[in-house]
Design an enzyme around this catalytic site. Structure first.
Site, mmCIF file in Angstrom:
data_model
loop_
_atom_site.group_PDB
_atom_site.id
_atom_site.type_symbol
_atom_site.label_atom_id
_atom_site.label_comp_id
_atom_site.label_asym_id
_atom_site.label_seq_id
_atom_site.Cartn_x
_atom_site.Cartn_y
_atom_site.Cartn_z
ATOM 1 N N ASP A 118 13.539 33.207 32.473
ATOM 2 C CA ASP A 118 14.994 33.615 31.826
ATOM 3 C C ASP A 118 15.630 33.022 30.429
ATOM 4 O O ASP A 118 15.265 32.630 29.973
ATOM 5 C CB ASP A 118 16.049 32.513 32.829
ATOM 6 C CG ASP A 118 17.539 32.610 32.966
ATOM 7 O OD1 ASP A 118 17.858 33.203 32.013
ATOM 8 O OD2 ASP A 118 18.120 31.623 34.006
ATOM 9 N N HIS A 119 15.574 34.652 30.156
ATOM 10 C CA HIS A 119 16.401 34.822 28.947
ATOM 11 C C HIS A 119 17.533 34.588 28.257
ATOM 12 O O HIS A 119 17.113 34.097 27.141
ATOM 13 C CB HIS A 119 16.099 36.190 28.057
ATOM 14 C CG HIS A 119 15.665 36.470 26.892
ATOM 15 N ND1 HIS A 119 15.643 35.943 25.027
ATOM 16 C CD2 HIS A 119 14.765 37.830 26.343
ATOM 17 C CE1 HIS A 119 15.358 36.457 24.936
ATOM 18 N NE2 HIS A 119 15.207 38.088 25.467
ATOM 19 N N ARG A 120 17.766 33.664 29.220
ATOM 20 C CA ARG A 120 19.266 32.524 28.607
ATOM 21 C C ARG A 120 18.813 31.210 28.534
ATOM 22 O O ARG A 120 19.255 30.418 27.624
ATOM 23 C CB ARG A 120 20.070 32.337 29.476
ATOM 24 C CG ARG A 120 21.113 33.739 30.032
ATOM 25 C CD ARG A 120 21.611 33.474 31.652
ATOM 26 N NE ARG A 120 20.927 32.800 32.263
ATOM 27 C CZ ARG A 120 21.493 32.013 33.993
ATOM 28 N NH1 ARG A 120 22.224 31.611 34.013
ATOM 29 N NH2 ARG A 120 20.754 31.600 34.571
#
Ligand code: CAO
Length: 651
Positions: A623-625
């Protein structure tokens, strides 16, 4: 039970007033204050609400009739008193003209009555034996009038059956799967109502308006541009502006509605004192205004004269009701005796306007089917139903050609595949449906990145294969999976940025101090993910034993919800099936997942020669967040190093 005749109340002295709408039907259960008819003069239209609750036995008037004060409207069967009685309905002006009125009402004596009402299936368009597909209430529920009780479905449509009145469900007469027709019993409601029987004493309503002399118009003339102010609105302060009916540049005629104000008792149009062109508007919907507030600047043509304000009404306090215990019907809207021509934009009563606001519907968009172009509740319901249907079928006004739903996500159209060949429709298992939902949620919420690598597991495989037989004697199946679990657990400890979840508030992250690893298992009922706890603290043998047990449970459909909760990171191994790589979807709220494909022997250059090495494809989605690419690069390198050199796991 008794019957009560409901008559036309004091309607400000008007006679032979047109009945433009009969809002109820014989057999209807109606509530106190529910509109029974709508009257209209050339200056005003007004709802006539029922002063008591009950069942409509007969209706004396019809649309197109003319009535005066005292004329019989309908007969109600009311619970409570055995005697028959008569009531004057209070009157609620909807759009009132620049006239003045004085409302005098009979104060009813009040009797609190609790009765049980059987609710049955209404007219459903002649359909019979219609299936009940949903029961929306349970015994003990308090339901509001109009709340859905059950949902019926024919092969062509499904329909909600709404509660005809508010009350408490005391008994259900049907089950899901039953078939019903008009008149079939649905349930029994305990209905609390205040039965008001006409008292002999005649009292004024708590707030009434009486005629006051015409006042000078609060209009200032300035070179053809006039400032139009809120006129006398009966002394009420801070009244809500619920509609601004004109826009700058509009050419308006005298009497056109400029704005609509609403108190808790009435809505009132403020009409233009003269014709002209709107130069600018000083108020907007949602503002609160009082007498003298500037509404707009109006450019008027012709002679400059001092304009006259509309005739206004001044409220007077009513004396106390004859009997203290007798609640007068809700203050009738004669407070709104600032009268006007009907709104140029929308003709609708306060009840309809209120409902529209509750539903968030812009009234001017609703097709008016009521008499003289009035928007009725039915119009509003039809509009909302249509809007919901459109939203559900993915067709929006904004994108009429492209089907969209929700946040503008294109919807896959329903297709009849049987047109191209034989098909079976197979019900999805609960797990399949949950997986489908979870994957969609993750795909739509999580910005995914997937990184790929290959780990040299030649030594690991030699070690594993050497131990396999020995472990099997102990009942433990040793595949590469336990090594992967151990290595991932250690990588999470060393790279804590992967062992997090995003807080729902969008402001924080949850850093986990435990390391629980989910194992994706292809079970007979679908994809399930049991969780192996504290993997960082366990030996490979322990992990293998526990993983075997969890997988066995999954394959035997014996996993409990608790077995599948609390994971920090998931491993999805397709190694036994083959493939060289894939992009797993993050099992949110985790932020990382490792996809493992089939290990294969490949020629690797050792600086001098090509030598055969067993290479394991790894696919890390995150999850690039929560995780940056550099963090993911470090995680993967660390993991690769552990798998390539088992000794590191012991460090
Ligand atoms: N490369 C080569 N061989 C592998 C391998 C790999 N990466 N992983 C396992 N194998 C071998 C095993 O060693 C075993 O062979 P041996 O008996 O000769 O040792 C054989 O494949 C079968 O292994 P297995 O499948 O019984 O056991 P496992 O521990 O590898 O996997 C489980 C167990 C439950 C993870 C697996 O059966 C499974 O269900 N995987 C599906 C996961 C899934 O559906 N993921 C969703 C994908 S989309 O995100």
């Amino acid at each position: 039970m008794s019957t009560e005749i409901i008559r036309v109340p004091d309607i400000g002295g008007s006679t032979d007033v047109d009945v433009i709408e009969v809002s109820v039907q014989v057999g209807d259960m109606i509530e106190v204050d529910q509109s029974i008819i709508v009257l209209e003069t050339d200056k005003a239209s007004m709802d006539v609400p029922s002063p008591v609750a009950g069942k409509v036995v007969s209706i004396t008037v019809k649309e197109g009739d003319t009535v005066s004060e005292g004329d019989e409207v309908l007969v109600l069967e009311v619970a409570g008193s055995e005697t028959s009685a008569e009531s004057l309905a209070p009157v609620a002006p909807v759009e009132v003209a620049p006239e003045v009125s004085k409302a005098v009402e009979q104060a009813p004596a009040a009797t609190a009555v609790s009765s049980e009402q059987a609710v049955s299936v209404p007219d459903i368009g002649g359909a019979t034996d219609v299936e009940v597909i949903e029961i929306c209430v349970a015994v003990g529920d308090e339901v509001e009038e109009g709340a859905s009780l059950i949902v019926l479905e024919t092969d062509k449509a499904s329909m909600d059956i709404p509660a005809p009145m508010s009350g408490k469900v005391v008994g259900l007469s049907i089950n899901v799967g039953d078939t019903v027709s008009e008149g079939s019993a649905i349930l029994t409601l305990a209905v609390e109502s205040v039965v008001e029987v006409a008292a002999p004493a005649v009292v004024e309503a708590p707030v009434v308006a009486e005629v006051v002399e015409e006042v000078s118009a609060p209009v200032v003339i300035a070179g053809g541009v006039e400032s139009v102010f809120v006129p006398d609105i009966g002394g009420t302060e801070g009244v809500d502006v619920i509609e601004v009916s004109v826009a700058a540049g509009d050419a308006i005629s005298e009497g056109d509605s400029l704005i609509v104000l609403e108190t808790d008792k009435a809505s009132m149009d403020i009409p233009a004192p003269k014709s002209g062109t709107v130069k600018s508007i000083s108020i907007k919907e949602g503002d609160k205004v009082s007498e003298g507030d500037l509404i707009l600047e109006l450019e008027v043509e012709g002679q400059v004269v001092v304009a006259e304000a509309p005739k206004v009404a001044k409220p007077v306090s009513a004396p106390a009701p004859a009997k203290a215990a007798s609640p007068a019907p809700k203050a009738v809207a004669t407070e709104s005796a600032v009268l006007s021509a009907p709104s140029k934009k929308v003709h609708a009563g306060p009840a309809v306007r209120l409902l529209a606001r509750e539903l968030g519907v812009e009234l001017s968009l609703v097709r008016a089917n009521g008499p003289r172009g009035r928007v009725t509740k039915e119009d509003l319901h039809a509009y909302v139903k249509e809007a919901v249907k459109k939203a559900e079928s993915g067709v929006s006004k904004a994108a009429s050609s492209a089907a969209v739903e929700g946040a503008g996500i294109p919807r896959v159209p329903e297709i009849d595949f049987s047109q191209w060949g034989e098909v079976d429709v197979v019900k999805m298992s609960k797990i399949q449906k949950i997986t489908s939902y979870n994957m969609t949620r993750s795909w739509l919420n999580v910005p995914h990145v997937t990184q790929f690598d290959k780990a040299d597991i030649t030594d690991l495989e030699a070690f594993r294969k050497g131990l396999k037989a020995e472990m099997e004697k102990e009942g433990v199946k040793l595949t590469p999976l336990p090594f992967l679990i151990k290595a991932v657990a250690q990588a999470l400890v060393a790279n804590p940025s992967f062992n997090v979840s995003l807080h729902a508030d969008g402001e924080n992250i949850i850093q986990k101090k435990y390391v629980h690893i989910g194992i994706a298992v292809d079970s007979p009922v679908g994809l399930v993910v049991p969780v192996l706890r504290d993997a960082d603290k366990k030996s490979i043998k322990q992990i293998a034993t526990e993983a075997n047990a969890l997988i066995k449970k999954a394959l035997g459909k014996q996993l409990k919800p608790a077995d599948m909760q609390g994971g920090c990171f998931t491993i999805s191994s397709l190694g036994a099936m083959g493939g060289t790589g894939f992009t797993p979807i993050v099992n949110t709220p985790e932020v990382g997942i490792l996809g493992v494909s089939k290990a294969d022997v490949e020629p690797r250059w050792n600086g001098k020669d090509f030598e055969p090495r067993t290479m394991l494809p790894l696919c890390l989605s995150y999850d690039h967040r929560a995780v940056n690419g550099a963090d993911a690069g470090r995680f993967m390198t660390f993991l690769n190093a552990l798998l390539s050199d088992l000794r590191r796991m012991t460090l």
